[in-house]
Scaffold this active site. Structure first.
Site, PDB file in Angstrom:
ATOM      1  CG  ASP A 175     -17.825  16.650   0.793  1.00 26.35           C
ATOM      2  OD1 ASP A 175     -17.864  16.636  -0.441  1.00 26.35           O
ATOM      3  OD2 ASP A 175     -17.633  15.619   1.491  1.00 26.35           O
ATOM      4  CG  ASP A 176     -14.276  14.233   2.465  1.00 33.47           C
ATOM      5  OD1 ASP A 176     -15.376  13.874   2.013  1.00 33.47           O
ATOM      6  OD2 ASP A 176     -13.227  14.229   1.791  1.00 33.47           O
ATOM      7  CE1 TYR A 179     -12.058   9.197  -0.147  1.00 38.92           C
ATOM      8  CE2 TYR A 179     -14.022  10.126   0.875  1.00 38.92           C
ATOM      9  CZ  TYR A 179     -13.429   9.349  -0.106  1.00 38.92           C
ATOM     10  OH  TYR A 179     -14.198   8.725  -1.043  1.00 38.92           O
ATOM     11  CG  ASN A 200      -1.594   1.338   1.467  1.00 34.55           C
ATOM     12  OD1 ASN A 200      -1.874   1.743   2.592  1.00 34.55           O
ATOM     13  ND2 ASN A 200      -1.874   2.070   0.389  1.00 34.55           N
ATOM     14  CB  SER A 240     -16.587  11.082   3.328  1.00 39.43           C
ATOM     15  OG  SER A 240     -17.007  11.859   2.231  1.00 39.43           O
TER      16      SER A 240
END
Ligand code: SF4
Length: 490
Positions: free
Chosen positions: A366-367, A263, A123, A304
């Site tokens: 919103d994020d 997020y 990742n 989110s």
């Protein structure tokens, strides 16, 4: 600069967000290793929806199942899990930033090497993978994929060290950038985090079987106990005789990616000892302290934006209402609408809850805001539902710089905040007012007195441009040369 008209399939709140690239999971010494890995990956599906893979080790060989699509599409049938025998497994969910979405790039990647094989999954993003890959190919390496992760496998294969763990360590000390790696050998489960700990990795335990995972939500789903975070710069080696740790990079202060809190990570995960949900709510409270406005209702942009909107409401005292309703059963678009239906402005995924909007002064929370394309449609939808005023609030600072650490961000020119002033962005999305949480504000929400500019506590360069590592593969025109593009042009 007012926004465009909406069409049916375009009002998808997730269309204009940063995308995290990938989740990893590994377990050692459990009868149901592959089934537990499939469940862990399912819990990490938000970190990658393009492909999933699981590799086990049993009877002297690796067994692999790698597929394009969601975990549930392939790993919910007994036959597939049945083929993945063995008491040790690693798994990966993928969202590609480097390497096309083709089967040969699906992880885990593995190779049989002299002295024993190794499987790895990753990742993050290596910012010198291209340079190393070119050297390896010049030296005769045969690459099976266009993924940056394969470079680690190639370097392990080339190492002349004795033990596989030593070869793995020698390989990763040549890598730059951001990474959480999970690897599997015949007897060991290995984890590694980059020297700054930009991408997350945790250690868990299930009845004595050690587990490594990107987030704690992957431990919760299988009832495993959270032991600790894998430290920045740590190589952790789990074997039947116990757990060992190595710090090949020497100790340095951690700088985890702050966007994991904003997020990427699931709200029910614990990251760096903090509940992601609590941090987002606190970001909402700080946003209200910094940008409050006279209004009648706080409306989150689902999903989110919900924790921050609750925090904003709690701090401002303005009521919180679900003014946007999400249809959870959209899945694949089922009918291709005619122009007439399109003109109706059919909303497949989200629609306004008129009873909570009509005649009111609305604060949308919103994020984050990336290109702004979705925000334009949200504001229009709320206006069409009869809102008197629409104020847009973002629980993170303006995103002005591209990411090179495993996040799919648009090139800089496509970032709204990189090309427009605050007033121009307000006009573009068509809101009555627009405001973002400040960089200092986001650090206050994390419990600090602001950003420590000498030793920043987090990686935050999408807001600040302060890239924490060298970017060796970065081309002249400031674009990180990605593997596939170079492979194509040869
Ligand atoms: S740019 Fe930095 S802070 Fe932003 S998402 Fe990427 S790693 Fe995280």
């Amino acid at each position: 600069m007012a926004g465009g008209t909406e069409t049916h399939e375009s009002l998808d709140m997730n269309a204009d967000t940063l995308r995290e690239e990938c989740g990893v999971f590994g377990i050692l010494g459990h009868e149901d290793a592959s089934a537990l890995t499939a469940l862990g990956l399912h819990a990490l599906q938000h970190r990658g929806q393009e492909a999933a893979g699981i590799v086990t080790y049993d009877k002297d060989q690796f067994r692999s199942e790698r597929h394009l699509g969601l975990v549930g599409d392939h790993f919910s049938d007994a036959d597939t899990i049945g083929r993945l025998t063995g008491k040790a497994a690693i798994g990966h969910v993928r969202y590609s930033t480097t390497g096309e979405t083709i089967l040969r790039n699906v992880q885990p990647l593995f190779a049989e090497l002299d002295g024993g094989g190794i499987a790895i999954c990753h990742n993050g993003n290596f910012t010198n993978a291209l340079t190393l890959r070119q050297q390896l190919i010049r030296d005769g390496a045969i690459c099976q994929s266009t993924s940056d992760s394969e470079v680690v496998l190639q370097l392990v294969a080339r190492s002349r060290k004795g033990k596989i763990v030593e070869r793995f360590i020698e390989a990763i000390t040549q890598m730059e950038g951001a990474y959480s790696l999970v690897a599997l050998t015949a007897k060991k489960l290995i984890g590694a985090r980059d020297p700054l700990g930009i991408r997350p990795l945790v250690l868990g335990d299930l009845n004595g079987a050690p587990i490594l995972a990107s987030e704690t939500c992957a431990l919760d789903i299988i009832g495993a106990k959270f032991i600790r975070e894998v430290e920045n710069g740590e190589v952790i080696v789990c074997s039947p005789t116990g757990i060992q740790s190595f710090f090949p990079f020497g100790k340095q202060p951690a700088r985890p990616c702050i966007f994991e809190y904003i997020y990427f990570s699931r709200p029910d995960s614990i990251v760096g000892g903090r509940s992601v949900y609590d941090v987002r709510r606190e970001m909402g409270k700080q946003l209200a302290r910094e940008t409050n406005v006279e209004a009648d209702v706080i409306v989150p942009v689902p999903d989110s934006g919900v924790p921050a909107a609750i925090g904003y409401s709690q701090e401002s005292g303005i009521p919180f209402e679900l003014g946007i309703i999400r249809n959870h059963y959209v899945g694949r678009t089922f009918i291709e609408p005619t122009q007439h239906i399109r003109a109706l402005g059919v909303k497949m995924k989200h629609s306004a809850n008129r009873s909570q909007i009509e005649g009111k002064r609305v604060v949308l929370v919103d994020d984050s805001l990336v290109r702004g394309t979705t925000s334009v449609k949200i504001v229009q939808m709320i206006r069409d539902a009869g809102a008197r005023e629409v104020h847009f609030r973002l629980a993170s600072p303006p995103i002005k710089y591209s990411d090179y650490y495993g996040i799919d961000t648009p090139v800089r020119e496509k970032l709204l905040a990189a090309k427009y002033s605050l007033e121009e962005m307000r006009a573009y999305i068509g809101a009555d007012s627009l405001a973002f949480l400040t960089v200092d504000g986001i650090y206050r929400a994390m419990g600090f007195d602001g950003r420590d500019n000498d030793n920043p506590q987090f990686t935050d360069h999408c807001f600040t441009g302060d890239y924490p590592t060298p970017l060796t593969d970065l081309s002249e025109d400031q674009d990180l040369v990605s593997l596939p593009r170079l492979v194509e042009v040869g």
